[in-house]
Motif scaffolding. Structure first.
Motif, short mmCIF file in Angstrom:
data_model
loop_
_atom_site.label_atom_id
_atom_site.label_comp_id
_atom_site.label_asym_id
_atom_site.label_seq_id
_atom_site.Cartn_x
_atom_site.Cartn_y
_atom_site.Cartn_z
N ASP A 252 0.83 -1.21 0.00
CA ASP A 252 0.00 0.00 0.00
C ASP A 252 0.86 1.26 0.00
N ILE A 253 1.94 1.24 0.80
CA ILE A 253 2.84 2.40 0.85
C ILE A 253 3.57 2.56 -0.48
N GLN A 254 3.97 1.45 -1.08
CA GLN A 254 4.65 1.49 -2.37
C GLN A 254 3.75 2.12 -3.44
N ASN A 255 2.49 1.72 -3.46
CA ASN A 255 1.55 2.27 -4.44
C ASN A 255 1.28 3.75 -4.20
N LYS A 256 1.24 4.12 -2.93
CA LYS A 256 0.93 5.49 -2.56
C LYS A 256 2.07 6.45 -2.86
N THR A 257 3.29 5.92 -2.96
CA THR A 257 4.47 6.77 -3.13
C THR A 257 5.16 6.59 -4.49
N MET A 258 4.40 6.15 -5.48
CA MET A 258 4.97 5.93 -6.80
C MET A 258 5.55 7.21 -7.41
N HIS A 259 4.98 8.36 -7.03
CA HIS A 259 5.44 9.63 -7.58
C HIS A 259 6.03 10.53 -6.50
N ILE A 260 6.63 9.89 -5.50
CA ILE A 260 7.31 10.61 -4.43
C ILE A 260 8.69 9.99 -4.26
N ALA A 261 9.70 10.83 -4.10
CA ALA A 261 11.07 10.34 -3.92
C ALA A 261 11.68 10.96 -2.68
N ALA A 262 12.62 10.23 -2.09
CA ALA A 262 13.38 10.74 -0.95
C ALA A 262 14.53 11.58 -1.48
N ALA A 263 14.74 12.76 -0.89
CA ALA A 263 15.80 13.65 -1.37
C ALA A 263 16.52 14.30 -0.20
N ASN A 264 17.79 14.56 -0.41
CA ASN A 264 18.60 15.24 0.60
C ASN A 264 19.88 15.75 -0.06
N MET A 265 20.56 16.68 0.57
CA MET A 265 21.85 17.13 0.07
C MET A 265 22.93 16.16 0.56
N THR A 266 23.88 15.86 -0.32
CA THR A 266 24.94 14.92 0.04
C THR A 266 26.22 15.28 -0.69
N ASN A 267 27.24 14.47 -0.50
CA ASN A 267 28.52 14.67 -1.17
C ASN A 267 29.02 13.32 -1.66
N ILE A 268 29.48 13.29 -2.91
CA ILE A 268 30.01 12.05 -3.46
C ILE A 268 31.28 12.36 -4.25
N ASN A 269 32.37 11.76 -3.83
CA ASN A 269 33.68 11.96 -4.48
C ASN A 269 34.04 13.43 -4.64
N GLY A 270 33.69 14.24 -3.63
CA GLY A 270 34.03 15.66 -3.67
C GLY A 270 33.04 16.54 -4.39
N PHE A 271 31.96 15.96 -4.92
CA PHE A 271 30.93 16.74 -5.61
C PHE A 271 29.68 16.78 -4.73
N SER A 272 29.22 17.98 -4.38
CA SER A 272 28.00 18.10 -3.59
C SER A 272 26.80 18.16 -4.51
N GLY A 273 25.70 17.56 -4.07
CA GLY A 273 24.51 17.54 -4.92
C GLY A 273 23.30 17.02 -4.20
N ILE A 274 22.24 16.82 -4.96
CA ILE A 274 20.96 16.34 -4.41
C ILE A 274 20.88 14.83 -4.60
N TYR A 275 20.75 14.11 -3.50
CA TYR A 275 20.61 12.66 -3.50
C TYR A 275 19.13 12.34 -3.66
#
Length: 340
Positions: A252-275
């Motif tokens: 039910d949660i999977q179906n309800k969140t098909m068009h919702i994503a988890a997002a946060n600011m992060t850093n990968i290999n020295g590049f900052s961006g939106i995860y």
């Protein structure tokens, strides 16, 4: 005109505008007899060793700022002087077909504490890239990167440029990934959470990331709180750390969140961006959208958390096509698409 703030930290060690120099006793005496507030450009026997080749975006900004302050003085000189105490901010202004400015792409506005409308635009790339300099809408003049380097080498500006470029940060609307995350969370605190399990509030995309980005065969649009890719709109939310594995597997949660994503600011290999990851995703590769610069233009790097650069996106389809097969040395460490 929309402004996308990009923070460029300036060195407090820079003098008014003249590059570091050893003055003779006679020159010092001559100077003291004149108006002490006047800008003195010192020429030295020892020339600098700055190169016009393989210049990073950070070094390019340092070169332009110090050159304009020495060449045109006035507002540019005051901007550099103000940078002794304040951060040097560069805003990317969409020109909206403004015919008053030469060059291509964005109008770059440089400020430190007080906005004096010191601006420049770019045309071309490499050592022959041309820089058009302005104070407000008033055109001051132009020079290529090679000409700027030659000018600054006569003043022996190596140490000043070196110190300045090391303090330049390009990649978001703030000086660090942490401050970008704090800004996002502060904005999101004003927005009520939904009843979706694990929802910790809507995510606010930093202003410098927003808009449409193009690769040679696709486009992505980032708005204040969503991403649109392949015609599908996905809302971006912070996800609570206590969102359980059991909840992720709930149909039910999977179906309800098909068009919702988890997002946060992060850093990968020295590049900052939106995860960004699927709301119920617990395995597999996630994606980081990192703001960067190439050829003097902002780009959006698509980086997989499993390792590798997936794509490079530009602010126009023309730029995307132009640089579709260009190899960028500063991106080699990411691996992924062919860059060697």
């Amino acid at each position: 005109m929309k402004k996308l703030s990009v923070l460029l930290m300036a060195t407090a060690a820079l003098g008014l505008t003249a590059c570091s120099a050893k003055r003779s006793t006679s020159k010092a005496k001559d100077t003291s007899s004149k108006n002490k507030s006047a800008l003195i450009v010192h020429k030295h026997k020892a020339k600098g060793a700055l190169s016009a080749n393989n210049i990073s975006p950070q070094e390019n900004v340092a070169l332009i700022t110090v050159y304009a302050a020495n060449k045109y003085r006035g507002a540019w000189q005051n901007t550099l002087k103000n940078a002794e105490q304040d951060a040097l901010n560069v805003s990317l202004i969409q020109r909206d077909d403004d015919v008053n400015y030469r060059g291509q792409g964005y109008i770059y506005e440089v400020s430190a504490g007080k906005n004096l409308q010191t601006r420049y635009t770019l045309q071309g790339d490499g050592s022959s890239q041309k820089i058009f300099l302005y104070q407000g809408g008033h055109y001051l003049g132009a020079a290529t990167v090679e000409e700027i380097v030659q000018f600054l080498n006569k003043l022996n500006c190596d140490s000043e440029i070196s110190r300045l470029q090391k303090k330049v940060t390009i990649g978001g609307s703030s000086s660090s990934n942490a401050s970008a995350a704090d800004k996002s969370k502060a904005d999101d605190a004003k927005t009520n959470k939904s009843d979706i399990p694990g929802d910790a509030g809507i995510f606010t995309v930093p202003a410098s990331y927003r808009g449409v980005w193009y690769s040679s065969d696709s486009k992505v649009e980032l708005t204040a709180h969503s991403m649109v890719a392949d015609g599908e709109k996905t809302e971006l939310h912070h996800q609570s750390a206590n969102f359980s594995e059991k909840q992720r597997q709930n149909r039910d949660i999977q179906n309800k969140t098909m068009h919702i994503a988890a997002a946060n600011m992060t850093n990968i290999n020295g590049f900052s961006g939106i995860y960004i990851a699927g709301w119920c995703q617990n395995a597999g590769e996630k994606t980081v959208y990192a703001l960067h610069q190439e050829k003097g233009q902002p780009v959006l790097l698509i980086i997989g958390t499993g390792g590798g650069l997936h794509d490079i996106m530009w602010r126009s389809p023309q730029l995307a096509r132009k640089y579709a097969h260009t190899k960028f040395a500063d991106l080699r460490k990411l691996g992924g698409i062919e860059l060697n």
